[in-house]
Design a protein around this motif. Sequence first.
Motif, PDB file in Angstrom:
ATOM      1  N   GLU A   1      -5.010   3.348   7.426  1.00 21.13           N
ATOM      2  CA  GLU A   1      -4.555   2.163   7.666  1.00 21.13           C
ATOM      3  C   GLU A   1      -3.686   1.705   6.462  1.00 21.13           C
ATOM      4  OE1 GLU A   1      -7.174  -0.874   8.938  1.00 21.13           O
ATOM      5  OE2 GLU A   1      -5.606  -2.464   8.707  1.00 21.13           O
ATOM      6  N   LEU A   2      -2.141   1.207   6.524  1.00 22.91           N
ATOM      7  CA  LEU A   2      -1.562   0.616   5.258  1.00 22.91           C
ATOM      8  C   LEU A   2      -0.292  -0.120   5.935  1.00 22.91           C
ATOM      9  CD1 LEU A   2       0.521   3.472   3.732  1.00 22.91           C
ATOM     10  CD2 LEU A   2      -0.451   3.829   5.936  1.00 22.91           C
ATOM     11  N   ASN A   3      -0.141  -1.307   5.249  1.00 22.34           N
ATOM     12  CA  ASN A   3       0.954  -2.178   5.567  1.00 22.34           C
ATOM     13  C   ASN A   3       1.141  -2.344   7.062  1.00 22.34           C
ATOM     14  OD1 ASN A   3       1.960  -1.806   2.657  1.00 22.34           O
ATOM     15  ND2 ASN A   3       2.083   0.268   3.271  1.00 22.34           N
TER      16      ASN A   3
ATOM     17  N   MET B   1     -11.648   4.198  -1.428  1.00 22.25           N
ATOM     18  CA  MET B   1     -10.523   4.843  -1.217  1.00 22.25           C
ATOM     19  C   MET B   1     -10.970   6.497  -0.926  1.00 22.25           C
ATOM     20  SD  MET B   1      -7.542   4.421  -3.936  1.00 22.25           S
ATOM     21  CE  MET B   1      -8.556   3.061  -4.693  1.00 22.25           C
ATOM     22  N   GLU B   2     -10.643   6.833   0.363  1.00 20.25           N
ATOM     23  CA  GLU B   2     -11.174   8.290   0.631  1.00 20.25           C
ATOM     24  C   GLU B   2     -10.018   9.125   0.660  1.00 20.25           C
ATOM     25  OE1 GLU B   2     -12.887   9.812   5.016  1.00 20.25           O
ATOM     26  OE2 GLU B   2     -12.297   7.880   4.893  1.00 20.25           O
ATOM     27  N   ILE B   3     -10.309  10.293   0.187  1.00 20.05           N
ATOM     28  CA  ILE B   3      -9.530  11.367   0.530  1.00 20.05           C
ATOM     29  C   ILE B   3      -9.507  11.804   1.978  1.00 20.05           C
ATOM     30  CG2 ILE B   3      -8.989  13.727   0.198  1.00 20.05           C
ATOM     31  CD1 ILE B   3     -10.109  13.315  -2.804  1.00 20.05           C
ATOM     32  N   ILE B   4      -8.484  11.943   2.582  1.00 16.03           N
ATOM     33  CA  ILE B   4      -8.291  12.457   4.204  1.00 16.03           C
ATOM     34  C   ILE B   4      -7.728  13.678   4.077  1.00 16.03           C
ATOM     35  CG2 ILE B   4      -7.247  11.937   6.414  1.00 16.03           C
ATOM     36  CD1 ILE B   4      -9.235   9.624   5.515  1.00 16.03           C
TER      37      ILE B   4
ATOM     38  N   LEU C   1      -7.242   6.741 -11.202  1.00 14.86           N
ATOM     39  CA  LEU C   1      -7.570   5.417 -11.089  1.00 14.86           C
ATOM     40  C   LEU C   1      -8.325   5.048 -12.478  1.00 14.86           C
ATOM     41  CD1 LEU C   1      -8.626   5.937  -7.426  1.00 14.86           C
ATOM     42  CD2 LEU C   1      -6.279   5.164  -8.252  1.00 14.86           C
TER      43      LEU C   1
ATOM     44  N   ASP D   1       0.848  -1.221  -0.006  1.00 13.82           N
ATOM     45  CA  ASP D   1      -0.067   0.041  -0.087  1.00 13.82           C
ATOM     46  C   ASP D   1       1.070   1.299   0.036  1.00 13.82           C
ATOM     47  OD1 ASP D   1      -2.001  -1.729   0.560  1.00 13.82           O
ATOM     48  OD2 ASP D   1      -1.579  -1.768   2.780  1.00 13.82           O
ATOM     49  N   GLU D   2       0.541   2.326  -0.410  1.00 13.70           N
ATOM     50  CA  GLU D   2       1.211   3.501  -0.842  1.00 13.70           C
ATOM     51  C   GLU D   2       0.476   4.866  -0.213  1.00 13.70           C
ATOM     52  OE1 GLU D   2       2.146   4.205  -4.948  1.00 13.70           O
ATOM     53  OE2 GLU D   2       4.241   4.669  -4.213  1.00 13.70           O
ATOM     54  N   LEU D   3       0.625   5.391   0.757  1.00 19.83           N
ATOM     55  CA  LEU D   3       0.445   6.790   0.959  1.00 19.83           C
ATOM     56  C   LEU D   3       0.912   7.973   0.252  1.00 19.83           C
ATOM     57  CD1 LEU D   3      -0.665   7.988   4.526  1.00 19.83           C
ATOM     58  CD2 LEU D   3       0.508   9.320   3.163  1.00 19.83           C
TER      59      LEU D   3
ATOM     60  N   VAL E   1      -3.759  -1.946  -6.759  1.00 22.38           N
ATOM     61  CA  VAL E   1      -4.455  -0.842  -7.711  1.00 22.38           C
ATOM     62  C   VAL E   1      -3.716   0.096  -8.507  1.00 22.38           C
ATOM     63  CG1 VAL E   1      -5.947   1.228  -7.220  1.00 22.38           C
ATOM     64  CG2 VAL E   1      -6.256  -0.957  -5.860  1.00 22.38           C
TER      65      VAL E   1
ATOM     66  N   ILE F   1      -4.119  10.045   0.374  1.00 24.82           N
ATOM     67  CA  ILE F   1      -5.067   9.001   0.291  1.00 24.82           C
ATOM     68  C   ILE F   1      -3.980   7.934   0.207  1.00 24.82           C
ATOM     69  CG2 ILE F   1      -4.347   9.104  -2.236  1.00 24.82           C
ATOM     70  CD1 ILE F   1      -7.375   8.607  -2.644  1.00 24.82           C
ATOM     71  N   ILE F   2      -4.458   6.817   0.526  1.00 19.51           N
ATOM     72  CA  ILE F   2      -3.690   5.341   0.621  1.00 19.51           C
ATOM     73  C   ILE F   2      -4.449   4.742  -0.639  1.00 19.51           C
ATOM     74  CG2 ILE F   2      -3.288   3.503   1.797  1.00 19.51           C
ATOM     75  CD1 ILE F   2      -4.032   5.065   4.354  1.00 19.51           C
TER      76      ILE F   2
ATOM     77  N   VAL G   1      -8.840  11.031  -8.783  1.00 24.07           N
ATOM     78  CA  VAL G   1      -8.827  11.620  -7.107  1.00 24.07           C
ATOM     79  C   VAL G   1      -7.847  12.962  -7.176  1.00 24.07           C
ATOM     80  CG1 VAL G   1      -8.114  11.118  -4.918  1.00 24.07           C
ATOM     81  CG2 VAL G   1      -8.902   9.320  -6.366  1.00 24.07           C
ATOM     82  N   ASN G   2      -8.512  14.014  -6.612  1.00 22.27           N
ATOM     83  CA  ASN G   2      -7.948  15.252  -6.727  1.00 22.27           C
ATOM     84  C   ASN G   2      -7.518  15.764  -5.329  1.00 22.27           C
ATOM     85  OD1 ASN G   2      -8.080  15.861  -9.573  1.00 22.27           O
ATOM     86  ND2 ASN G   2     -10.231  15.981  -9.039  1.00 22.27           N
ATOM     87  N   LEU G   3      -6.210  15.720  -5.335  1.00 25.66           N
ATOM     88  CA  LEU G   3      -5.676  16.129  -3.661  1.00 25.66           C
ATOM     89  C   LEU G   3      -5.014  17.590  -3.746  1.00 25.66           C
ATOM     90  CD1 LEU G   3      -3.734  12.872  -3.117  1.00 25.66           C
ATOM     91  CD2 LEU G   3      -5.974  13.372  -2.072  1.00 25.66           C
TER      92      LEU G   3
ATOM     93  N   PRO H   1      -4.447   1.283  -2.188  1.00 25.27           N
ATOM     94  CA  PRO H   1      -3.991  -0.365  -1.898  1.00 25.27           C
ATOM     95  C   PRO H   1      -3.159  -0.783  -2.857  1.00 25.27           C
ATOM     96  CG  PRO H   1      -6.274   0.313  -1.636  1.00 25.27           C
ATOM     97  CD  PRO H   1      -5.632   1.578  -2.525  1.00 25.27           C
TER      98      PRO H   1
END
Lengths: 119, 119
Positions: free
Chosen positions: B24-26, B1-4, A62, A48-50, A81, A75-76, A67-69, A78
Amino acid sequence: MEIIDVKEKLSLFDELWSPKIVGELNGQYVKLAKLKGEFVWHKHEEEDELFMVVKGKLTIRLKEQDVNLSAGQFIIIPSGVEHLPIAEEECHVMLFEPKTVVNTGNVKNEKTVEKLETL
Amino acid sequence: MEIIDVKEKLSLFDELWSPKIVGELNGQYVKLAKLKGEFVWHKHEEEDELFMVVKGKLTIRLKEQDVNLSAGQFIIIPSGVEHLPIAEEECHVMLFEPKTVVNTGNVKNEKTVEKLETL
């Protein structure tokens, strides 16, 4: 034990798409990277990658959505993906991911960075 | 997949010394916490712990020195190292650590939070 100042570390390099290691814990790296333009579609089979945006804006494309940050958001992604990071303007990000991650994941091309610099 | 959005998540709670899970990841959690005052001397036998200051200032007292962190700075406390977080004024932090971490480490007292809320 070193205090890491994220902006100060970001001031030490200009390279795009070349993550720099700024911390290591529990088998994970904390990395900083500067992004501009379009990267390459890839996935990480096991990890997984943050992505956390420190400055600017990042789109992670995706298969089913974009997804726009913005700065202050993360975002993580998984494992498994497929994703394509895109930054229209230069964007600075912090990454948390296992030490085993290679930036282009399952793809090897001219953007692949095998050996990362530690700042 | 959620933008935090870190600031938005921080706006959802006021409790002090009660980390909230936001990712949560890895096998690791990303947590947010609000700190004010003095915590408790403790260590994590097995886990390294990353403290990143999002707002305000945090002192981490170690046996041999005080480490003073401001917003945009982080430090990694290696496993086994005793530390005492202190925030003179309210301080907001992001934590990155294995899922197994308990906030007070090897100490159990009224500040121990066994079951963390996920935001």
